[in-house]
Design a protein around this motif. Structure first.
Motif, PDB file in Angstrom:
ATOM      1  N   ARG A  21      13.501 -27.313  24.256  1.00 58.42           N
ATOM      2  CA  ARG A  21      12.242 -27.119  24.667  1.00 58.42           C
ATOM      3  C   ARG A  21      11.736 -25.726  23.905  1.00 58.42           C
ATOM      4  O   ARG A  21      10.464 -25.831  23.337  1.00 58.42           O
ATOM      5  CB  ARG A  21      12.143 -26.805  26.073  1.00 58.42           C
ATOM      6  CG  ARG A  21      10.827 -26.686  26.493  1.00 58.42           C
ATOM      7  CD  ARG A  21       9.697 -27.728  26.538  1.00 58.42           C
ATOM      8  NE  ARG A  21       8.326 -27.351  27.277  1.00 58.42           N
ATOM      9  CZ  ARG A  21       7.208 -27.395  26.494  1.00 58.42           C
ATOM     10  NH1 ARG A  21       7.286 -28.258  25.192  1.00 58.42           N
ATOM     11  NH2 ARG A  21       6.297 -27.135  27.103  1.00 58.42           N
TER      12      ARG A  21
ATOM     13  N   ARG B 214      12.546 -24.414  21.101  1.00 58.83           N
ATOM     14  CA  ARG B 214      12.255 -24.920  19.442  1.00 58.83           C
ATOM     15  C   ARG B 214      11.126 -25.725  19.399  1.00 58.83           C
ATOM     16  O   ARG B 214      10.235 -25.534  18.641  1.00 58.83           O
ATOM     17  CB  ARG B 214      13.506 -25.667  18.806  1.00 58.83           C
ATOM     18  CG  ARG B 214      13.102 -26.324  17.482  1.00 58.83           C
ATOM     19  CD  ARG B 214      14.364 -27.333  17.171  1.00 58.83           C
ATOM     20  NE  ARG B 214      15.478 -26.259  16.489  1.00 58.83           N
ATOM     21  CZ  ARG B 214      16.541 -26.310  17.069  1.00 58.83           C
ATOM     22  NH1 ARG B 214      16.871 -27.014  17.869  1.00 58.83           N
ATOM     23  NH2 ARG B 214      17.567 -25.358  16.431  1.00 58.83           N
ATOM     24  N   GLU B 215      10.697 -26.566  20.455  1.00 59.52           N
ATOM     25  CA  GLU B 215       9.615 -27.118  20.370  1.00 59.52           C
ATOM     26  C   GLU B 215       8.408 -26.469  20.541  1.00 59.52           C
ATOM     27  O   GLU B 215       7.440 -26.556  19.821  1.00 59.52           O
ATOM     28  CB  GLU B 215       9.417 -28.246  21.583  1.00 59.52           C
ATOM     29  CG  GLU B 215       8.423 -29.385  21.694  1.00 59.52           C
ATOM     30  CD  GLU B 215       8.693 -30.348  22.803  1.00 59.52           C
ATOM     31  OE1 GLU B 215       8.035 -30.274  23.742  1.00 59.52           O
ATOM     32  OE2 GLU B 215       9.550 -31.162  22.553  1.00 59.52           O
ATOM     33  N   VAL B 216       8.223 -25.565  21.606  1.00 62.89           N
ATOM     34  CA  VAL B 216       7.370 -24.776  21.868  1.00 62.89           C
ATOM     35  C   VAL B 216       7.025 -23.852  20.476  1.00 62.89           C
ATOM     36  O   VAL B 216       6.036 -23.635  19.866  1.00 62.89           O
ATOM     37  CB  VAL B 216       7.609 -23.788  23.017  1.00 62.89           C
ATOM     38  CG1 VAL B 216       6.566 -22.482  23.198  1.00 62.89           C
ATOM     39  CG2 VAL B 216       7.426 -24.470  24.215  1.00 62.89           C
TER      40      VAL B 216
ATOM     41  N   GLY C  31       7.929 -24.447  17.571  1.00 61.03           N
ATOM     42  CA  GLY C  31       7.350 -25.182  16.544  1.00 61.03           C
ATOM     43  C   GLY C  31       5.849 -25.700  16.450  1.00 61.03           C
ATOM     44  O   GLY C  31       5.244 -26.142  15.392  1.00 61.03           O
ATOM     45  N   SER C  32       5.332 -25.700  17.898  1.00 64.37           N
ATOM     46  CA  SER C  32       4.022 -26.267  17.704  1.00 64.37           C
ATOM     47  C   SER C  32       2.923 -24.953  17.862  1.00 64.37           C
ATOM     48  O   SER C  32       1.764 -25.169  17.640  1.00 64.37           O
ATOM     49  CB  SER C  32       3.759 -26.568  19.229  1.00 64.37           C
ATOM     50  OG  SER C  32       3.870 -25.745  20.119  1.00 64.37           O
ATOM     51  N   ALA C  33       3.481 -23.728  17.619  1.00 61.96           N
ATOM     52  CA  ALA C  33       2.729 -22.424  17.249  1.00 61.96           C
ATOM     53  C   ALA C  33       2.153 -22.323  15.857  1.00 61.96           C
ATOM     54  O   ALA C  33       2.722 -22.626  15.038  1.00 61.96           O
ATOM     55  CB  ALA C  33       3.284 -21.316  17.871  1.00 61.96           C
ATOM     56  N   ASP C  34       0.857 -21.866  16.172  1.00 56.28           N
ATOM     57  CA  ASP C  34       0.636 -21.500  14.362  1.00 56.28           C
ATOM     58  C   ASP C  34       1.090 -20.034  14.250  1.00 56.28           C
ATOM     59  O   ASP C  34       1.232 -20.160  12.806  1.00 56.28           O
ATOM     60  CB  ASP C  34      -0.878 -21.320  14.590  1.00 56.28           C
ATOM     61  CG  ASP C  34      -1.850 -22.962  14.660  1.00 56.28           C
ATOM     62  OD1 ASP C  34      -1.132 -23.856  14.253  1.00 56.28           O
ATOM     63  OD2 ASP C  34      -2.609 -22.800  15.276  1.00 56.28           O
TER      64      ASP C  34
ATOM     65  N   ARG D 206       6.324 -20.123   9.472  1.00 57.21           N
ATOM     66  CA  ARG D 206       4.992 -19.622  10.029  1.00 57.21           C
ATOM     67  C   ARG D 206       4.902 -18.222  10.175  1.00 57.21           C
ATOM     68  O   ARG D 206       6.050 -17.542  10.323  1.00 57.21           O
ATOM     69  CB  ARG D 206       4.538 -20.392  11.159  1.00 57.21           C
ATOM     70  CG  ARG D 206       5.234 -20.307  12.448  1.00 57.21           C
ATOM     71  CD  ARG D 206       4.706 -21.246  13.350  1.00 57.21           C
ATOM     72  NE  ARG D 206       4.545 -22.793  13.033  1.00 57.21           N
ATOM     73  CZ  ARG D 206       5.575 -23.582  12.884  1.00 57.21           C
ATOM     74  NH1 ARG D 206       6.693 -23.381  12.892  1.00 57.21           N
ATOM     75  NH2 ARG D 206       5.284 -24.797  12.260  1.00 57.21           N
TER      76      ARG D 206
END
Length: 111
Positions: A3, A5-7, A9-12, A40
């Motif tokens: 979770r 890693r997912e969060v 990975g979704s951030a700019d 990023r």
């Protein structure tokens, strides 16, 4: 872990502010933050009780006291008295794209 890693990975952009909780010393968290820093921008606001910024952060923003504490173990630490020199040394030490040492009413020093 999945979770987080997912969060991440979704951030700019990722802003890391430990505020002394010690979360940035956790090996798993550090590994995931190091992964995201290669993909990023990561801005890291270090804290004396937190971990040092991971390599390749876009920007680290210690204040003067935090910067001095981060170089206290260096043999020439006593000579690192100005914020501009501290910023330069920390940029190299942390392998950061930039370090901005904030200095209250006298401004900030960026390397």
């Amino acid at each position: 872990v999945h979770r987080l890693r997912e969060v991440l990975g979704s951030a700019d952009v990722v802003l890391v502010s430990d505020y002394g909780a010690g979360t940035t010393r956790d090996a798993v968290v550090r590994r995931l933050l190091a992964e995201v820093a290669r993909q990023r921008p990561v801005v890291w606001d270090p804290h004396p009780r937190g971990g040092d910024p991971v390599a390749r952060v876009a920007l680290a923003t210690p204040n003067g006291a935090e910067a001095r504490g981060a170089v206290a173990d260096l043999p020439d630490a006593a000579s690192l008295v100005t914020e501009d020199v501290l910023a330069s040394r920390l940029r190299a030490r942390w392998d950061a794209a930039a370090v901005c040492v904030t200095a209250g009413s006298t401004g900030a020093f960026v390397a």
